[in-house]
Design a protein around this motif. Structure first.
Motif, PDB file in Angstrom:
ATOM      1  N   VAL A 178      -1.903   5.257  -6.494  1.00 58.16           N
ATOM      2  CA  VAL A 178      -0.617   4.711  -6.014  1.00 58.16           C
ATOM      3  C   VAL A 178      -0.719   4.564  -4.495  1.00 58.16           C
ATOM      4  CG1 VAL A 178       1.841   5.180  -5.748  1.00 58.16           C
ATOM      5  CG2 VAL A 178       0.708   5.738  -7.898  1.00 58.16           C
ATOM      6  N   THR A 179      -0.641   3.315  -3.994  1.00 61.79           N
ATOM      7  CA  THR A 179      -0.771   3.111  -2.545  1.00 61.79           C
ATOM      8  C   THR A 179       0.571   3.385  -1.850  1.00 61.79           C
ATOM      9  OG1 THR A 179      -0.126   0.794  -2.661  1.00 61.79           O
ATOM     10  CG2 THR A 179      -2.480   1.282  -2.923  1.00 61.79           C
ATOM     11  N   THR A 180       0.482   3.663  -0.540  1.00 60.16           N
ATOM     12  CA  THR A 180       1.684   3.938   0.267  1.00 60.16           C
ATOM     13  C   THR A 180       2.645   2.744   0.220  1.00 60.16           C
ATOM     14  OG1 THR A 180       0.358   5.294   1.722  1.00 60.16           O
ATOM     15  CG2 THR A 180       2.456   4.579   2.596  1.00 60.16           C
ATOM     16  N   GLU A 181       2.082   1.496   0.381  1.00 58.15           N
ATOM     17  CA  GLU A 181       2.923   0.292   0.415  1.00 58.15           C
ATOM     18  C   GLU A 181       3.666   0.113  -0.913  1.00 58.15           C
ATOM     19  OE1 GLU A 181      -0.344   0.269   1.382  1.00 58.15           O
ATOM     20  OE2 GLU A 181       0.251   0.387   3.499  1.00 58.15           O
ATOM     21  N   MET A 182       2.941   0.373  -2.001  1.00 57.63           N
ATOM     22  CA  MET A 182       3.526   0.201  -3.331  1.00 57.63           C
ATOM     23  C   MET A 182       4.701   1.167  -3.522  1.00 57.63           C
ATOM     24  SD  MET A 182       1.436   0.597  -6.889  1.00 57.63           S
ATOM     25  CE  MET A 182      -0.088  -0.175  -6.387  1.00 57.63           C
TER      26      MET A 182
END
Length: 695
Positions: free
Chosen positions: A236-240
């Motif tokens: 899970v990316t920060t932006e997502m």
């Protein structure tokens, strides 16, 4: 003006009394380099916080008027309004939230969700303002941010989710763990200006993983991409994650909770990042105006500088250079020298000087773009006026203004004070819609009305300081009302024959109690027994009787008048005759409808150390109070009650002496209820005495 509108944030900071709103704003200004030294509320150095620019605010350590400022953070422009916490200044919060796009709800990690937090939350709901929460004072003994998150869920029905967990609490509070980026943040330097990012301490790793799971779980509701990533066990990316949380915040379906201690300079910069990442820009919010040419149909406004201007004056302030009008531009732009029209009055006016506010200081600017908040000088207008480009027929909706509940008679000491007092009253009633003033026709006294004792106290003190008007005050008056309890019929003939043309009008029908509105006039006349042209005169006659009840001369509310019959004379009937007939009918029928006196009942919430619980409850019972419930929060106990306003004068002093100054209370208007018989008799006696004095 060159700012990309997506890089603009209009936010408010609101909370319960003493939760640290002004202290937080002071730190925000310091980290964004708007100020170069930190001063504290009630500071030892005598300077006081930047946003408390009024001398009275610094002395009392409270915010009285909302103050606006502007700062920049990571390439974004942020307009901030610091609002008062006391319910007496509730209009300041109302008008600020009316023009803001997002808000920070500050909560005390010891007090949690307090009574005023609930009021502020209602106001945010009313204007549909998305918010993020900040749990302040994590350095105080008894701090428990997770209890506050539970209260946000239970008491305010927020879908609250922790964005951080604290590293140490109370005296050991060192920093926070960022659950989005999974880093431990420590705030170093004299004023916490340097942020050190380290690995999460081993003892907090498990807890951080658990709360991150909860955060991702809550955020998946707002993003299909994130849901897919979770299901496929992809990273899970920060932006997502931030994108999903932002979507939840904008829909007011998710409240991210941040933590720290503004006073100890911890956790403020991540909160600023959150304002940029999570709160809406003017482009993300739908603002509507009403089209006056299309029966007030709502129209969506576009925050675009190229379109015709629509802007709202939301607050007035009389300064040394004339009237300062705070304004929010919703569409188009305002430039120096532009001609705009005040929709309410239809008058054209030219914009002379535009400024951007920083508490009580200001800087001149050539223009205000879409979404911007600023102020203009020398424009004569009222709070809530809409300014538009000539040819535009849009108006913004007005805001909710509560009715005053308490009045005081004031008298100037000498002639000079009298002149200055009238200047002050003119200014205050123009600036503050909840502060009303009038002269009593019978006694000739000047009466001021407001939202509470503190509200009126502050204005009397401001008269003395800012206008050198020395005034003496009478006993506080409660805004009693009259109403009826049963239906009663009337049939009244008004006849006058004294040479020349006479007067004749007959009205028949009934009056009955009505809970929907203060006054409803229902015309059920058939067959023209009262000619149509005289119906408005009948309504006017009845309506004029509402200002002063025949029983004790208090305003009359909650009455439905049904007119179903009558008679007229071809020569002697006139508007005046039917007005007089309606007045006579009302005075005659009113006593038959069993009138009663009603008094304002206040919702009183007392927060007291548990050992004084019994004494505090006793004091509320003595004041004809009704205890609604008590919650034990460990050390503190919160008592909710409803008490008549008439019994609450001077309660602050009594509560202080009962609890050694450790308890505090908030009070706001709840409802009007019937006065007990014995007290109604006392009121009647006082009114009779007053009449005799005047006579």
């Amino acid at each position: 003006m060159k700012t990309n509108i997506r890089h603009l944030r209009n936010i408010g900071i609101s909370a319960h009394i003493d939760s640290g709103k002004t202290t937080l704003t002071e730190r925000v200004l310091f980290y964004t380099q708007r100020i170069h030294a930190i001063h504290d509320v009630k500071g030892k150095d005598g300077v006081g916080a930047t946003m408390d620019s009024m001398e009275l605010e610094r002395e009392r350590g409270i915010t009285i008027a909302s103050a606006a400022t502007y700062c920049q953070w990571k390439g974004h422009d942020i307009n901030i309004i610091d609002t008062p916490g006391h319910v007496d200044f509730t209009i300041e919060v109302e008008r600020s939230l009316r023009v803001l796009d997002g808000a920070i709800l500050v909560l005390c990690s010891v007090g949690g969700v307090q009574s005023q937090s609930i009021t502020v939350d209602h106001q945010m709901k009313r204007y549909n303002v998305p918010c993020i929460a900040f749990v302040n004072k994590c350095d105080r003994s008894g701090a428990s941010p997770f209890r506050v998150i539970e209260q946000l869920k239970n008491k305010l029905a927020h879908n609250a989710v922790a964005m951080q967990i604290p590293i140490g609490l109370e005296a050991d509070h060192q920093g926070v763990v960022d659950l989005v980026r999974m880093k431990a943040l420590y705030f170093r330097g004299d004023n916490g200006e340097t942020i050190e990012e380290l690995e999460i301490p081993a003892e907090l790793r498990e807890m951080a993983d658990e709360y991150r799971e909860q955060l991702i779980d809550a955020a998946t509701m707002f993003s299909d991409e994130l849901t897919e990533a979770v299901l496929e066990e992809a990273p899970v990316t920060t932006e997502m994650l931030l994108g999903a949380i932002r979507a939840g915040v904008l829909q007011r379906q998710l409240t991210p909770v941040f933590m720290g201690s503004a006073y100890k300079n911890k956790g403020v910069q991540p909160l600023l990042d959150a304002v940029i990442d999570l709160l809406p820009s003017p482009k993300d919010v739908i603002n509507q105006a009403l089209d006056l040419n299309a029966e007030e149909a709502p129209v969506n406004l576009q925050p675009d500088n190229a379109l015709p201007t629509v802007s709202l004056a939301f607050k007035l302030e009389d300064g040394q250079y004339g009237q300062l009008t705070y304004i929010r531009v919703y569409q188009g732009k305002l430039e120096k020298g532009d001609t705009v029209i005040n929709v309410r009055t239809g008058k054209k006016l030219k914009i002379g000087r535009l400024v951007r506010m920083h508490a009580d200081q200001m800087e001149d600017i050539p223009a205000l773009g879409s979404g911007a908040i600023g102020a203009m000088f020398g424009v004569d207008c009222a709070s809530g006026d809409t300014f538009v480009t000539p040819g535009v027929t849009l108006t913004m909706t007005s805001m909710y203004v509560p009715e005053p509940v308490i009045s005081l008679a004031i008298a100037p000491k000498d002639h000079k004070s009298e002149i200055n007092m009238s200047k002050a009253l003119n200014r205050f009633s123009k600036e503050d819609p909840t502060f009303k003033t009038h002269v009593n026709d019978e006694t000739g006294e000047t009466i001021i009305s407001g939202m509470g004792e503190l509200h009126l106290d502050v204005y009397i003190e401001r008269m003395r300081r800012e206008y050198s008007a020395i005034v003496t005050t009478g006993a506080p008056q409660v805004a009693y009302r009259e109403t009826i309890t049963q239906r009663a019929e009337f049939d009244y003939i008004h006849k006058k024959q004294t040479g020349g043309s006479g007067q004749y009008g007959r009205v028949a029908g009934y009056i009955e109690p009505c809970s929907e509105a203060d006054f409803i006039f229902d015309n059920q006349v058939t067959g023209g027994s009262v000619p149509t042209q005289y119906i408005p005169a009948c309504e006017k006659g009845f309506r004029n009787c509402m200002a002063k009840g025949p029983k004790l001369e208090f305003p009359v509310t909650g009455i439905r008048v049904v007119l179903n019959d009558g008679a007229s004379h071809s020569v002697d009937s006139s508007d005046m005759a039917f007005q007089a007939a309606a007045r006579g009918a009302f005075i005659e029928v009113y006593p038959k409808a069993k009138p009663i006196v009603q008094e304002p009942i206040m919702k009183v919430v007392v927060e007291t150390p548990a050992e004084y619980q019994g004494a505090v409850m006793g004091s509320l019972n003595q004041r004809r109070g009704m205890i609604l419930g008590a919650q034990d929060e460990g050390v503190m106990c919160i008592i909710e009650s409803q008490v008549p306003l008439a019994e609450m004068f001077g309660y602050a002093t009594i509560l202080r002496s009962l609890t050694q100054g450790k308890a505090q209370f908030t009070m706001e208007f709840a409802a009007y209820k019937q006065v007990p018989q014995s007290i109604a008799e006392e009121i009647a006696k006082k009114v009779a005495e007053k009449k005799q004095k005047v006579a």
